[in-house]
Design a protein around this motif. Structure first.
Motif, short mmCIF file in Angstrom:
data_model
loop_
_atom_site.label_atom_id
_atom_site.label_comp_id
_atom_site.label_asym_id
_atom_site.label_seq_id
_atom_site.Cartn_x
_atom_site.Cartn_y
_atom_site.Cartn_z
N GLU A 41 0.83 -1.19 0.00
CA GLU A 41 0.00 0.00 0.00
C GLU A 41 0.88 1.26 0.00
O GLU A 41 0.67 2.17 -0.78
CB GLU A 41 -0.82 -0.04 1.28
N PHE A 64 -2.43 9.16 4.16
CA PHE A 64 -3.17 8.13 3.45
C PHE A 64 -3.61 7.07 4.46
O PHE A 64 -2.78 6.35 5.01
CB PHE A 64 -2.29 7.50 2.37
N ALA A 114 0.95 5.49 -1.76
CA ALA A 114 1.19 6.62 -0.86
C ALA A 114 2.59 7.18 -0.94
O ALA A 114 2.88 8.17 -0.32
CB ALA A 114 0.92 6.18 0.57
N ARG A 115 3.45 6.57 -1.75
CA ARG A 115 4.83 6.99 -1.57
C ARG A 115 5.14 8.35 -2.17
O ARG A 115 6.19 8.92 -1.89
CB ARG A 115 5.79 5.92 -2.08
N ASN A 116 4.24 8.89 -2.98
CA ASN A 116 4.50 10.23 -3.50
C ASN A 116 3.85 11.33 -2.68
O ASN A 116 3.87 12.48 -3.07
CB ASN A 116 4.04 10.31 -4.96
N ILE A 117 3.27 10.97 -1.56
CA ILE A 117 2.63 11.97 -0.72
C ILE A 117 3.68 12.87 -0.09
O ILE A 117 4.68 12.40 0.43
CB ILE A 117 1.79 11.27 0.38
N LEU A 132 3.91 1.45 -0.90
CA LEU A 132 4.71 1.52 -2.11
C LEU A 132 3.95 2.10 -3.27
O LEU A 132 4.45 2.93 -4.01
CB LEU A 132 5.16 0.11 -2.52
N PHE A 133 2.72 1.63 -3.47
CA PHE A 133 2.06 1.93 -4.73
C PHE A 133 0.99 3.00 -4.60
O PHE A 133 0.54 3.52 -5.59
CB PHE A 133 1.50 0.64 -5.33
#
Lengths: 398, 398
Positions: free
Chosen positions: A23, A47, A28-31, A25-26
């Motif tokens: 989760e 997130f 939320a990681r650009n938050i 990784l795909f």
């Protein structure tokens, strides 16, 4: 193409080995959180698709009353985040003034850090996210593109405590390449703190670098010892290794530290190029460190020309039988008669030690003991102690 | 009595100013987590009365398959905690072997740190709780009651990059009080790391202190630079101040760092008492830092007698046009012809760079270029890199 795949795979594996969920990784990681906008409002993002409520609490929000066993007290404010259809919660603050702020999220009643903000500071046993709104005094808390001092964690021998102890030392820009000698500020932490407190929570290196670059403070060495005599180093750094730190530690205010403080001075003066005289020694501390400052400076009554008591925990020590605490009035008078440049006392209007500090000020007045007094807004907080350092350091060694 | 009240009040206020909820103050603050039992099982505890499910994930649990866009991969295991009538969740691990472990909780699907464990390490943009089970090699990761080196964060001038840059330097016990000169290990981080990586995630100071105290490694200086040439310091420490760190940073593998590495050597050799010759220089790095090690050591082909490539990111640089990457075979041969003491390569059997390392080993074999090869269990993890350091450092300068 091959390179791109490899890099992506590296990234995945690097995250996977730390235990990131898919989760994260795909989805939320650009938050980015917090995001400071040009108008100094701040966006917070989290997130958490399964959460029912998400709140934020922090010292940038208006204080709220909280119930405690000792009655109502001011606590940090709270605000609610809003959820979108993807499970992303957001909140935008008001325009914030210059300051180093801290905050946490509360997810369905559970207080937690912001997983998208890796900047945390530990205060006693808890870690809290931080961010800085620049401008004004808060620019002193930032790392700027100016000459920088060095920060060394090293160990010194304390014969008085019969152990090797960890200590943090700031040397000013140019120390290593010059042959000059420098004055020294001994800077003491409060209860629950250690040799990491001033350098992390207090932003000492940033403050000193900035004040020195602006010509507002003399280049000086700042020595940040550990005032907990039963520790050889901070929790996680000393030989007890990882354990949950406590706020009150035995033997911190029983005179042992004050009585063995000469070990620290001796270490510093035999290991650094310092001006080893009273005119070039200052001592200051916050809360318990203010208590230590008052007692160390009168116990060694001809040693320091500059004293700083920041929100000092001035407590009548009726129970204190240690030699250090005896003859309080007489040794204060000796200190006064020996002369000094500055006895600087600062406290916030809502500090729970306000009255105790007023009593101490009255005592100094009644003795005609010279001092300066600064009264600030706010209470017993690092927000005040950082500012007190920015006010006190420029007064030293001028 | 008065004193007791005052101390309690101080404690409350200290916590309140950091934003602790009342819940944390009065219900949860005595929780110990993790608690390591004498049999090396570990109790984890979390107070979350509103949670429906609480899981723990960490590298002490058996790995589990996880789906990724690139297929199934091993991910960290998970286990469920059990809730009691007060809302306290608990889990007890199996007996764990000696290691530094990391973990996180997952509360109703949300990954979070353990609020009762203030010991966190940052890896790129995330922070993860850690604990150590002692014994065996893991005792090398602990702070023991032995002589300690010093760790200094300072800034050096890099003319090649036209900036002042932050660097972390370990000097061995006794450095300050001796007049001896020391050999130097340059120790390089991987992608997403910086000058904080080896000292925090890698436990370099603890490992070196322990190896030196045991007589297994020669006293040496360890230099931990920042390999991201667009940064002057780590996120949160450099002049960009706080921002969310990224895994892949521009210009980290374009030759700029390798080409300017002489700035670092020059700074170290003119600011520390070092044996400034090839026999007393070593260079090693993990992942991207292994890539840097291979290229720096052949670009300056008569500079280092010891090379360590830990899980090195050996990548064909078809796209690399920088001078640093040209004439790879010829410069390797020059390095070999110049002679050296040790070319040490280590990688884990499940590392995604395993095949690339085998190809590189085959190339070295085909050239008759002397090297040593260590193959470990596991993959591309700090768990391996810490161990590689404990194996590599004793081989240096003997």
């Amino acid at each position: 193409m091959k390179k791109h795949l490899l890099l992506t795979l590296m990234m995945l594996l690097s995250m996977a080995h730390l235990g990131w969920a898919q989760e994260a990784l795909f989805s939320a990681r650009n938050i980015i959180s917090p995001e400071i906008n040009p108008d100094n409002t701040v966006n917070f993002r989290l997130f958490a698709p399964n959460a029912e409520t998400v709140e934020i609490t922090g010292d940038f929000l208006p204080t709220e009353k909280m119930e405690t066993p000792m009655g109502e007290m001011d606590g940090p404010g709270k605000a609610e985040l809003t959820k979108d259809e993807n499970g992303l919660w957001t909140f935008t603050s008001d325009n914030l003034g210059p300051e180093l702020y801290n905050y946490a999220f509360i997810i369905d009643g559970f207080r937690t850090n912001d997983p998208n903000n890796p900047f945390l500071i530990r205060d006693v046993a808890s870690s809290t996210n931080i961010f800085i709104i620049g401008g004004g005094h808060a620019d002193l808390f930032k790392t700027n593109d100016i000459p920088h001092g060095s920060v060394t964690r090293r160990w010194y021998d304390s014969p008085g405590l019969d152990m090797d102890r960890r200590i943090t030392i700031y040397t000013p820009p140019g120390y290593e390449s010059s042959s000059e000698s420098y004055p020294v500020l001994y800077l003491l932490h409060g209860a629950g703190g250690d040799e990491e407190a001033w350098i992390s929570l207090g932003r000492t290196a940033q403050i000193m670098d900035n004040l020195i670059a602006q010509g507002k403070a003399k280049p000086m060495i700042v020595v940040m010892p550990n005032g907990n005599v039963i520790q050889d180093g901070a929790p996680g750094e000393g030989s007890k290794n990882f354990y949950k730190p406590q706020f009150m530690i035995p033997k911190t205010m029983d005179g042992t530290y004050e009585g063995s403080f000469e070990d620290i001075i001796s270490f510093v003066e035999s290991n650094y190029r310092v001006k080893a005289n009273k005119a070039n020694r200052a001592i200051a501390g916050l809360s318990m460190g203010g208590f230590h400052t008052i007692h160390i400076s009168r116990y060694y009554p001809n040693t320091f020309d500059y004293m700083g008591a920041f929100s000092a925990a001035i407590m009548p020590r009726e129970d204190a039988t240690a030699k250090v605490y005896s003859d309080f009035d007489e040794t204060l008078k000796t200190q006064m008669d020996n002369g000094y440049e500055l006895y600087w006392i600062a406290i916030g209007k809502t500090d729970f030690l306000y009255d105790a500090n007023q009593e101490f000020l009255a005592k100094l007045d009644s003795m005609n003991m010279p001092h300066e007094y600064v009264e600030s807004e706010g209470g017993h907080t690092w927000r005040n102690w950082r500012v007190y350092l920015t006010q006190f350091a420029p007064r030293l060694f001028q």
